[in-house]
Enzyme design. Structure first.
Site, PDB file in Angstrom:
ATOM      1  N   ASP A 161       0.844  -1.205   0.000  1.00  0.00           N
ATOM      2  CA  ASP A 161       0.000   0.000   0.000  1.00  0.00           C
ATOM      3  C   ASP A 161       0.874   1.248   0.000  1.00  0.00           C
ATOM      4  O   ASP A 161       0.566   2.228  -0.692  1.00  0.00           O
ATOM      5  CB  ASP A 161      -0.921  -0.003   1.220  1.00  0.00           C
ATOM      6  CG  ASP A 161      -1.634   1.336   1.358  1.00  0.00           C
ATOM      7  OD1 ASP A 161      -2.422   1.662   0.457  1.00  0.00           O
ATOM      8  OD2 ASP A 161      -1.358   2.070   2.319  1.00  0.00           O
ATOM      9  N   LYS A 187      -4.317  -1.777   5.968  1.00  0.00           N
ATOM     10  CA  LYS A 187      -3.516  -1.461   7.155  1.00  0.00           C
ATOM     11  C   LYS A 187      -4.234  -1.891   8.438  1.00  0.00           C
ATOM     12  O   LYS A 187      -3.619  -2.361   9.387  1.00  0.00           O
ATOM     13  CB  LYS A 187      -3.207   0.046   7.172  1.00  0.00           C
ATOM     14  CG  LYS A 187      -2.176   0.403   6.082  1.00  0.00           C
ATOM     15  CD  LYS A 187      -1.995   1.878   5.883  1.00  0.00           C
ATOM     16  CE  LYS A 187      -3.119   2.502   5.114  1.00  0.00           C
ATOM     17  NZ  LYS A 187      -2.848   3.712   4.376  1.00  0.00           N
TER      18      LYS A 187
HETATM   19  N1  URA Z   1      -5.820   7.216   3.370  1.00  0.00           N
HETATM   20  C1  URA Z   1      -5.220   6.047   3.067  1.00  0.00           C
HETATM   21  O1  URA Z   1      -4.659   5.389   3.933  1.00  0.00           O
HETATM   22  N2  URA Z   1      -5.271   5.616   1.784  1.00  0.00           N
HETATM   23  C2  URA Z   1      -5.890   6.284   0.787  1.00  0.00           C
HETATM   24  O2  URA Z   1      -5.909   5.833  -0.330  1.00  0.00           O
HETATM   25  C3  URA Z   1      -6.486   7.516   1.121  1.00  0.00           C
HETATM   26  C4  URA Z   1      -6.450   7.956   2.425  1.00  0.00           C
END
Ligand code: URA
Length: 433
Positions: A161, A187
């Site tokens: 991510d 996450k």
């Molecule tokens: N916050 C995140 O963790 N990911 C995104 O894509 C947008 C906001």
């Protein structure tokens, strides 16, 4: 499958299998898929979307790309909450002790602030001695002994991510609901909770500016939770003005303590009780939100939640005396009153502008490496809907340098308040559940 064929599938609106998505993410992490091909794919997702099954597969693939926190040694249902970010949002610090006082374990990893939004970990570090880095063993032992621990993100959570988000940021593909929802949930899942409550912000200070988009994002994240076996609930809350009155690390801790003593701002207290009640339902300590509401209100009113905060601070090496003597928190050397220039009603408060003004005083960081000053920030004097007269104090700025009317942060703070002749229609704090 060749990368070009995978991209073409999404370009033509077809559905990927879970296996194909896992391989795609794995190969991207290994550097086998170059950024230009990943960018083409994210743009295809931006235009063609993803099915619920695809989003769940993408989320799990990203969650599994790095460390996964194992909370199985903690007894009970471990709950977590996530806010999509805001200004003056200190809810985790109030909710965690309330929920723990009701008997639901909270093992929470939080982030640091970047840009105009603050981070829970920075706020906690304004308490002298408070350690936000615990070993996994200490983290688990503390939750088993006092029911709560709040620490900084350790290890390498969802590195796929991190890499993908950096790419989306420069390829105009951030604003895609499947990509945002999988990014956030990957996450949360890697952080190990069994159940998750999401606080999706809506309004000018939020990532999602309209109610429709916020509802769509909330539904997408709840659907990921369901598909991946984590009970998930969401509420939508207003971020058209900062939450509570305080913006800035020690100032926000002061407001947290006041709220846990029952003297907090109405909006902040209500949002915290609502979120806490949902967590208590997911933690199976109450059958429904009404029963849970009674339990969380009792924990607040009886002082048990405040006592839990004391225990949390002491367990992590902090100066727990701040709970009874908040003046022990770092104090800025100067204060400056920003005054209203005309009579009327406060019709809007640009939360993002105030967040940036607090950052200019030193409360936040522009880059990850910046140091922050825990003592500085802004305390609102007025909220949306209040009647004001010329000369009324709109905000008090706490700074470690003398301020004057020309100072950029002062100008920004003044400009954040819109004053209208008529009273505005006040938006409800909780927009949809
Ligand atoms: N916050 C995140 O963790 N990911 C995104 O894509 C947008 C906001």
């Amino acid at each position: 499958m060749r990368a070009v064929d995978f991209i073409q599938q999404k370009r033509d609106g077809k559905e990927h299998s879970a296996q194909e998505i896992h391989e795609w993410i794995e190969r991207y992490c290994k550097g086998e898929i170059p950024d230009y091909q990943m960018s083409a794919w994210t743009m295809a997702v931006y235009f063609n979307g993803m099915t619920d099954k695809e989003v769940a597969a993408l989320t799990l693939a990203m969650a599994k790309s790095g460390d996964q926190v194992d909370l199985s040694a903690i007894q009970g249902i471990k709950v977590d909450k996530h806010s999509t970010g805001g200004v003056g949002d200190k809810t985790s610090l109030i909710i965690a002790p309330i929920v723990a006082a009701v008997g639901v374990p909270v093992a929470k990893m939080s982030g640091r602030g970047l840009g105009h939004t603050g981070g829970t970990i920075d706020k906690l570090e304004s308490i002298e001695g408070f350690h936000t880095e615990l070993t996994q063993k200490q983290f688990v032992e503390q939750v088993n002994s006092i029911g709560v621990s709040l620490i900084g993100q350790s290890g390498d959570l969802a590195p796929a991510d991190k890499k993908l988000y950096a790419l989306r940021d420069v390829t105009a593909t951030v604003e895609s609901i499947p990509l945002i929802s999988s990014s956030i949930m990957s996450k949360k899942i890697a952080a190990g909770a069994d159940a998750i409550v999401l606080d999706v912000k809506t309004g000018n200070g939020a990532f999602m500016k309209t109610l429709e988009d916020s509802i769509e994002l909330a539904q997408a994240m709840v659907s990921i939770g369901t598909e991946t076996g984590r009970e998930t609930a969401a509420i939508i809350s207003d971020m058209d003005q900062p939450l509570g009155y305080a913006i800035g690390n020690a100032l926000e801790i002061n407001e947290v303590i006041a709220t846990l003593k029952g003297n907090g701002p109405v909006d902040l207290t209500e949002l915290c009780l609502t979120l806490a009640a949902h967590l208590v339902v997911l933690g199976k300590k109450a059958a429904d939100p009404d029963e849970a509401r009674l339990l969380v209100e009792r924990a607040l009113q009886s002082g048990e939640a405040l006592e839990k905060l004391r225990q949390l601070i002491a367990a992590q090496g902090g100066d727990a005396a701040v709970v009874d003597e908040p003046e022990r928190l770092p104090q800025a050397a100067f204060t400056y009153e920003v005054k209203c220039e005309r009579d009327g009603y406060v019709s809007a408060i640009a939360a993002q502008t105030l967040g940036l003004a607090a950052m200019k005083l030193g409360a936040g960081r522009a880059t990850k490496e910046d140091a922050i000053d825990h003592s500085v920030g802004i305390v609102l004097g007025k909220k949306v809907g209040e009647k004001v007269s010329q000369g009324d104090v709109l905000a008090i700025m706490h700074a470690n340098a003398e301020l004057d009317p020309q100072h950029e942060a002062v100008q920004m703070t003044l400009s954040a308040f819109a004053i209208a002749e008529q009273a505005p229609a006040v938006r409800p704090l909780l927009q949809a559940i």
